[in-house]
Write a protein that holds these residues in place. Structure first.
Motif, PDB file in Angstrom:
ATOM      1  N   PHE A 221       0.714  -1.213   0.293  1.00 62.94           N
ATOM      2  CA  PHE A 221       0.028   0.159  -0.173  1.00 62.94           C
ATOM      3  C   PHE A 221       0.702   1.225  -0.186  1.00 62.94           C
ATOM      4  O   PHE A 221       1.849   1.424   0.478  1.00 62.94           O
ATOM      5  N   VAL A 222       0.115   2.144  -0.720  1.00 62.95           N
ATOM      6  CA  VAL A 222       1.065   3.660  -0.479  1.00 62.95           C
ATOM      7  C   VAL A 222       0.723   4.169   1.007  1.00 62.95           C
ATOM      8  O   VAL A 222      -0.325   4.083   1.353  1.00 62.95           O
ATOM      9  N   SER A 223       1.822   4.589   1.613  1.00 66.95           N
ATOM     10  CA  SER A 223       1.690   5.217   3.040  1.00 66.95           C
ATOM     11  C   SER A 223       0.560   5.864   3.015  1.00 66.95           C
ATOM     12  O   SER A 223       0.375   7.004   2.448  1.00 66.95           O
ATOM     13  N   GLY A 224      -0.331   5.809   4.093  1.00 64.51           N
ATOM     14  CA  GLY A 224      -1.456   6.367   4.433  1.00 64.51           C
ATOM     15  C   GLY A 224      -2.537   6.063   3.803  1.00 64.51           C
ATOM     16  O   GLY A 224      -3.810   6.747   4.121  1.00 64.51           O
ATOM     17  N   TYR A 225      -2.590   5.456   2.841  1.00 65.98           N
ATOM     18  CA  TYR A 225      -3.781   4.807   1.794  1.00 65.98           C
ATOM     19  C   TYR A 225      -4.038   3.349   1.992  1.00 65.98           C
ATOM     20  O   TYR A 225      -4.768   2.805   1.028  1.00 65.98           O
ATOM     21  N   GLN A 226      -4.048   2.835   3.318  1.00 69.86           N
ATOM     22  CA  GLN A 226      -4.673   1.448   3.411  1.00 69.86           C
ATOM     23  C   GLN A 226      -5.874   1.662   4.270  1.00 69.86           C
ATOM     24  O   GLN A 226      -5.732   1.975   5.438  1.00 69.86           O
ATOM     25  N   ASP A 227      -7.088   1.178   3.883  1.00 69.41           N
ATOM     26  CA  ASP A 227      -8.255   1.448   4.433  1.00 69.41           C
ATOM     27  C   ASP A 227      -8.497   2.731   4.918  1.00 69.41           C
ATOM     28  O   ASP A 227      -9.010   3.020   6.320  1.00 69.41           O
ATOM     29  N   LEU A 228      -8.056   3.753   4.203  1.00 67.46           N
ATOM     30  CA  LEU A 228      -8.231   5.037   4.759  1.00 67.46           C
ATOM     31  C   LEU A 228      -9.755   5.536   4.628  1.00 67.46           C
ATOM     32  O   LEU A 228     -10.374   5.571   3.680  1.00 67.46           O
ATOM     33  N   ASP A 229     -10.166   5.934   5.890  1.00 65.04           N
ATOM     34  CA  ASP A 229     -11.580   6.460   5.975  1.00 65.04           C
ATOM     35  C   ASP A 229     -11.639   7.863   5.571  1.00 65.04           C
ATOM     36  O   ASP A 229     -11.152   8.833   5.907  1.00 65.04           O
ATOM     37  N   VAL A 230     -12.223   7.964   4.454  1.00 72.15           N
ATOM     38  CA  VAL A 230     -12.513   9.268   3.611  1.00 72.15           C
ATOM     39  C   VAL A 230     -13.764  10.085   3.848  1.00 72.15           C
ATOM     40  O   VAL A 230     -13.826  11.218   3.484  1.00 72.15           O
ATOM     41  N   GLY A 231     -14.326   9.455   4.683  1.00 71.93           N
ATOM     42  CA  GLY A 231     -15.715  10.324   5.301  1.00 71.93           C
ATOM     43  C   GLY A 231     -16.779   9.964   4.153  1.00 71.93           C
ATOM     44  O   GLY A 231     -16.670   9.193   3.189  1.00 71.93           O
ATOM     45  N   ASN A 232     -17.717  10.733   3.982  1.00 70.16           N
ATOM     46  CA  ASN A 232     -18.925  10.613   3.123  1.00 70.16           C
ATOM     47  C   ASN A 232     -18.864  11.349   1.788  1.00 70.16           C
ATOM     48  O   ASN A 232     -19.753  12.336   1.632  1.00 70.16           O
ATOM     49  N   VAL A 233     -17.641  11.164   1.112  1.00 70.66           N
ATOM     50  CA  VAL A 233     -17.570  11.891  -0.080  1.00 70.66           C
ATOM     51  C   VAL A 233     -17.244  10.864  -1.152  1.00 70.66           C
ATOM     52  O   VAL A 233     -17.267   9.648  -0.984  1.00 70.66           O
ATOM     53  N   ILE A 234     -17.356  11.282  -2.500  1.00 66.71           N
ATOM     54  CA  ILE A 234     -17.117  10.369  -3.617  1.00 66.71           C
ATOM     55  C   ILE A 234     -15.909  10.817  -4.287  1.00 66.71           C
ATOM     56  O   ILE A 234     -15.723  10.351  -5.529  1.00 66.71           O
ATOM     57  N   LEU A 235     -14.969  11.544  -3.878  1.00 68.16           N
ATOM     58  CA  LEU A 235     -13.638  11.656  -4.441  1.00 68.16           C
ATOM     59  C   LEU A 235     -12.691  12.059  -3.633  1.00 68.16           C
ATOM     60  O   LEU A 235     -12.954  12.570  -2.480  1.00 68.16           O
ATOM     61  N   ARG A 236     -11.335  11.729  -3.785  1.00 69.67           N
ATOM     62  CA  ARG A 236     -10.122  11.875  -2.818  1.00 69.67           C
ATOM     63  C   ARG A 236      -8.881  12.115  -3.565  1.00 69.67           C
ATOM     64  O   ARG A 236      -8.817  11.224  -4.463  1.00 69.67           O
ATOM     65  N   SER A 237      -8.225  13.174  -3.175  1.00 69.32           N
ATOM     66  CA  SER A 237      -7.054  13.630  -3.856  1.00 69.32           C
ATOM     67  C   SER A 237      -5.948  12.820  -3.260  1.00 69.32           C
ATOM     68  O   SER A 237      -5.874  12.524  -1.983  1.00 69.32           O
ATOM     69  N   VAL A 238      -5.253  11.812  -4.160  1.00 67.08           N
ATOM     70  CA  VAL A 238      -4.061  10.997  -3.505  1.00 67.08           C
ATOM     71  C   VAL A 238      -2.762  11.723  -3.902  1.00 67.08           C
ATOM     72  O   VAL A 238      -2.553  11.790  -4.995  1.00 67.08           O
TER      73      VAL A 238
END
Length: 184
Positions: A66-83
């Motif tokens: 996994f990319v550090s910080g992006y394993q099972d990351l809870d992003v909340g109730n949104v439909i996009l996330r900047s990685v």
């Protein structure tokens, strides 16, 4: 839901009523947007009954790295996330799950994307075109296509040299169309 017990003597009264919510269905992951040299935007469809989403980003399709910080990351109730914080010209994989108070869905289908390669600088020197790019990654190779419709990419036969801290290739300019790109 509620339940009752029974036997040959009759049926009991109702139990207390329990209210529950089923887990949400898996969201549909969409192609990445906002692709840059060190970032992209993961996006997906919303699912009914979800209260949030969990995002995985990996450097392999098996999701074993996994990319550090992006394993099972809870992003909340949104439909996009900047990685962000990614490597230039690198392939990444992402998937997403929906969750609510009852649990978490299965993962979406995996989306494959790549960050952009380093920018190519061009200058004209007489009848030559000089292409150069940063030297921070020696794995990039220069490719060209001679037809913008079929986009058949051909490896450039000239090996780059390092000039003023950049990989540099000099190609003869002709009246023919050439489109260039860097690729790992």
């Amino acid at each position: 839901y509620r339940v009752r017990a029974y036997n040959t003597g009759g049926t009991s009264g109702n139990s207390g009523t329990i209210t529950t919510v089923t887990i949400p269905p898996a969201p549909t992951a969409n192609a990445a947007g906002g692709i840059a040299t060190n970032a992209f935007t993961a996006n997906w469809s919303s699912t009914s009954g979800s209260t949030g989403y969990r995002l995985d980003v990996s450097t392999n399709s098996a999701f074993s790295n996994f990319v550090s910080g992006y394993q099972d990351l809870d992003v909340g109730n949104v439909i996009l996330r900047s990685v962000t914080g990614l490597n230039t010209g690198t392939i990444y994989y992402y998937r997403v799950r929906a969750y609510n108070g009852s649990g978490t869905s299965i993962s979406s289908a995996t989306i494959t994307t790549a960050t952009a390669g380093p920018p190519i600088a061009t200058t004209k020197q007489g009848k030559n075109l000089v292409l150069s790019w940063p030297t921070n990654d020696s794995a990039f190779k220069l490719y060209y296509a001679t037809n913008s419709t079929t986009m058949t990419w051909i490896s450039n036969t000239v090996s780059p040299s390092i000039v003023a801290g950049r990989y540099t290739i000099t190609n003869s300019m002709t009246n023919n169309f050439k489109l260039y790109r860097l690729k790992k």
